[in-house]
Design a protein around this motif. Structure first.
Motif, short mmCIF file in Angstrom:
data_model
loop_
_atom_site.label_atom_id
_atom_site.label_comp_id
_atom_site.label_asym_id
_atom_site.label_seq_id
_atom_site.Cartn_x
_atom_site.Cartn_y
_atom_site.Cartn_z
N GLU A 337 -8.29 3.79 -18.99
CA GLU A 337 -7.26 3.68 -17.94
C GLU A 337 -7.85 3.14 -16.64
N ILE A 338 -9.11 3.44 -16.36
CA ILE A 338 -9.73 2.92 -15.14
C ILE A 338 -9.84 1.40 -15.22
N THR A 339 -10.05 0.86 -16.41
CA THR A 339 -10.08 -0.60 -16.54
C THR A 339 -8.70 -1.22 -16.32
N GLY A 532 -16.11 -9.70 -19.00
CA GLY A 532 -16.09 -8.26 -18.77
C GLY A 532 -17.05 -7.51 -19.67
N SER A 533 -18.08 -8.16 -20.14
CA SER A 533 -19.03 -7.50 -21.03
C SER A 533 -20.20 -6.88 -20.29
N TYR A 615 -15.60 1.19 -23.08
CA TYR A 615 -14.30 0.78 -22.58
C TYR A 615 -14.34 0.43 -21.10
N ALA A 616 -15.44 0.73 -20.44
CA ALA A 616 -15.55 0.49 -19.00
C ALA A 616 -16.73 -0.44 -18.72
N PRO A 617 -16.56 -1.75 -18.94
CA PRO A 617 -17.67 -2.68 -18.76
C PRO A 617 -18.12 -2.81 -17.31
N PHE A 618 -17.30 -2.36 -16.37
CA PHE A 618 -17.69 -2.43 -14.97
C PHE A 618 -17.93 -1.04 -14.39
#
Length: 771
Positions: A337-339, A532-533, A615-618
């Motif tokens: 969800e943060i993404t 976004g990897s 799920y959160a690449p950043f």
């Protein structure tokens, strides 16, 4: 010099005036006193018989854009004395002048002093704008009469071309004037035709406040006038996973439940940005999804209940709140969800910003105090209604309004001048998580500590009345398409600004250091064309633990300013080469580049990052490795002195040293050719370091970028990583700026060198691993 004829005529006029004055001398000075700290005004409003007597007559052909008008008040000295004795907070301002109490000019000496102040010192005419001798003579005659009081109307400079400054008033008496006083008119008053300013609405839950929000939103969505550049996001059928459906009860109150809209559903929603201020008792969990889908509890936190009211009164049915629209006990779902936060906030119709609420329990719809933002040393004037008369021509001066009397009566509102609004003082602007929520929003209903402000990218700040100046700087991030059009150096500077502003905020959990800015990083990645990897492929932006591959060498030059001591967080938050690896605010020399970008000397060979959640690449990382090639020299670093000395020195030989004090450098008796001018900065006080002022460690200085005309070479200080001896890896511990630019070598125009300027001369580049 004034002509002799003028002086003679003036003195002849003064003599009968003095005789007349003594013959008609008024009552003695008022002996009553009044406490200038009123606390008993209801809703910040005041009225009295003295204020009701005041009538402000505007001159013919006066228009609202006029910038300086001087109006005489029909008040005698005795009137002002009686008003002050009765506690009138407006007229008692005349008694705050430094020369003493308001009085009749009893002696010829006082009359002469007033004459000199008006015709010789002339300081008062900075406010009166009286330039001709005739106008000043009339002002002098009024000053020595029984009615010496004036009101000045003027406007502040707006600082923007084509934008009208804010109207204010000042009381003027002899050679004194008061502080600025706000001038406004209610929309229901005839004066509103001539006065554009409106009183500040302190009741943010009033019908007028919600009407103001609805009108602003309609104007913004119409993209007319000032809102011509306001963007309308294309949702591409995006909807949040969960939303709060706000429903209205029969008694007008609101209730809600959480729901799951289907992809493609035509729903519009608003978001809530607020401070948690601690864990919340009611939040979405895997165990209570069914219950909350039926109905939300009636004892929701005050801030969330207020947000539901705003959502309903503005005309929307759906509200997104993180605590109730993200499953809080599912780490994978939370990371996913943060993404999605960029889309959630960008595609929302607007964001409700609970700026004044320090916690989720406080709420933000309470009535604001009139004096909430007024400094204690400023005299408080509540809202005072004053009668006024305007000329009967229309606002544009095209002629007399048919059917009206020669003058049009109205009501003006005078009140204490609102101070410059410091938005950084609001509780919400001290928290790290709310930073990206504000940047990503396209429209904001900002419930500040003094009033409601409506903010959008096109028209900027639209407050619900009042005059407080505010500088939000930039509080909305350009979308990915606009970011992609920026030159590389401008985009790098923008990211630099994001990092500096973000790291200046506080957070509860150190592990959120990268996660709380991940949504903004995702927007930059779209602009960079990155997948976004979190990799560093040369084809994309290559985001890696807070830095970008396209400008990684320059961005490695972040530093912690002198006077700040940081500590490494107990839990791993990022690699040593990233600002994410420490807590607290950081700065960057990137801002010194202006139009002259620094040339990278070092080269990035490889960079790898181990993510906490796929799920959160950043988001958060649990490991990272950076490989550079660049010139590096061994040094000894006196970290508590912020000095660098060269290793292997012998007692009889002068040591090479970085010294950040020019005067001290010049006073050294040794040959200055063995010294370097520079600044070193410690990243954090490592756990195994000493607090001894002369403590030093063996370290290495790696050059990142070369000098420009404005700044010297930027380097980082490295120490061996004792946890990876087999890899010969290094750990960043500090940063250095050398004084090898022309700005320093030509110090004060002297043209003489500051010792050696090429610290890395004959140093061959080598490969370095930093973790």
């Amino acid at each position: 010099m004034l002509s002799l004829k003028f002086w003679v005529v003036s003195l002849l006029l003064m003599l009968p005036t003095a005789v007349w004055y003594y013959a008609l001398r008024g009552p003695a000075q008022c002996r009553n006193t009044w406490d200038p700290s009123p606390t008993d005004y209801i809703n910040g409003k005041h009225t009295c018989r003295h204020c009701e007597r005041i009538l402000i007559r505007f001159p013919p052909h006066w228009q609202s854009q006029d910038y300086n008008v001087l109006l005489r008040l029909d008040l005698t000295v005795a009137d002002v004395h009686r008003a002050a004795a009765d506690g009138c907070p407006l007229l008692i301002l005349y008694f705050s002048r430094g020369e003493g109490r308001v009085r009749y000019l009893n002696t010829l000496q006082e009359i002469m002093n007033t004459f000199l102040a008006i015709f010789v010192d002339k300081q008062i005419h900075y406010y009166t704008s009286l330039t001709s001798r005739y106008d000043r003579l009339v002002y002098f005659l009024h000053a020595v009469s029984n009615r010496p009081f004036y009101l000045r109307l003027a406007r502040f400079e707006s600082g923007s071309e084509g934008v009208q400054g804010v109207l204010f008033a000042q009381l003027v008496y002899l050679n004194w004037c008061s502080n600025e006083i706000d001038v406004s008119a209610n929309e229901s008053s005839v004066a509103a035709r001539f006065i554009n300013e409106r009183p500040a609405n302190r009741d943010v839950a009033s019908d007028h406040s919600f009407w103001h929000a609805r009108r602003w939103l309609a104007d913004c969505l119409s993209r007319q006038g000032k809102h011509l550049n306001c963007g309308i996001a294309t949702t591409n059928d995006f909807v949040p996973t969960w939303l709060i459906e706000v429903q209205t009860r029969g008694d007008g109150s609101v209730r809600g439940r959480i729901c799951q809209p289907k992809p493609g559903d035509a729903v519009q929603w608003c978001c809530l940005s607020y401070c948690w201020g601690g864990d919340q008792r009611i939040k979405l969990l895997k165990a209570n999804i069914q219950n909350l889908s039926e109905r939300l509890p009636s004892d929701l936190p005050h801030t969330i209940r207020d947000a539901m009211i705003v959502c309903n009164r503005v005309g929307l049915q759906y509200l997104w709140v993180d605590a109730l629209c993200i499953i809080q006990d599912d780490p994978d779902q939370l990371s996913l969800e943060i993404t999605r936060l960029p889309q959630i906030y960008q595609y929302a119709l607007f964001t409700i910003c609970a700026s004044s609420a320090a916690t989720h329990l406080d709420g933000f719809l309470g009535r604001r105090r009139h004096d909430i933002a007024i400094p204690k040393h400023v005299f408080l004037i509540p809202s005072i209604s004053i009668r006024c008369e305007f000329p009967t021509h229309d606002v544009y001066g095209s002629g007399t309004v048919i059917g009206e009397s020669p003058s049009t009566a109205g009501i003006l509102t005078l009140s204490t001048r609102e101070p410059y609004y410091q938005f950084t003082n609001e509780p919400i602007n001290k928290r790290a998580w709310t930073f990206q929520e504000r940047l990503l929003s396209r429209r904001v209903l900002d419930y500040c500590s003094d009033k409601l402000r409506c903010i959008c990218g096109g028209a900027g700040n639209a407050p619900d009345g009042g005059s407080a100046l505010v500088n939000y700087q930039w509080t909305m991030l350009p979308d990915a398409a606009a970011l992609a059009t920026l030159p590389n150096i401008e985009r790098d500077r923008l990211w630099h600004l994001v990092v500096v502003k973000y790291t200046d905020r506080s957070m509860t959990f150190a592990s959120d250091r990268l996660l709380a800015i991940a949504a903004v990083a995702a927007e930059f990645a779209r602009a960079f064309g990155d997948s976004g990897s979190n990799s560093t492929s040369s084809s994309g932006g290559g985001y890696a633990a807070g830095l970008w591959r396209s400008a990684m060498v320059q961005q490695l030059a972040w530093f912690v300013g002198h006077g700040f001591r940081r500590e490494r967080p107990a839990t791993y938050t990022g690699p040593s080469w990233s600002w994410a690896g420490i807590q607290g605010s950081v700065a960057s020399w990137l801002s010194l580049q202006e139009d002259e970008p620094a040339v990278a000397v070092a080269e990035v060979l490889d960079c790898s990052v181990d993510l906490v959640h796929k799920y959160a690449p950043f988001g958060a990382v649990k490991g990272a490795r950076l490989v550079l090639r660049g010139p590096m020299r061994e040094i000894s670093w006196l970290y508590n002195r912020n000095e660098v000395v060269m290793p292997g020195r012998r007692p009889e030989e002068p040591m090479m040293r970085f010294i950040d004090d020019r005067m001290r450098l010049e006073a050294i008796e040794e040959d200055a050719e063995t010294h370097f001018f520079g600044f070193s900065y410690m990243d954090a006080l490592e756990s195994n370091w000493s607090s001894d002022i002369d403590a030093e460690i063996k370290a290495w200085c790696l050059q990142l970028v070369g000098p420009t005309s404005r700044s010297g070479s930027r380097c980082i200080i490295l120490a061996r990583d004792v946890h990876r001896p087999e890899e010969a890896a290094y750990k960043r511990v500090g940063c250095v700026m050398l004084g090898d630019s022309s700005k320093y070598s030509n110090y004060s125009g002297g043209g003489y060198p500051l010792g050696k300027t090429n610290f890395f001369k004959d140093t061959k580049p080598q490969m370095i691993i930093i973790v």
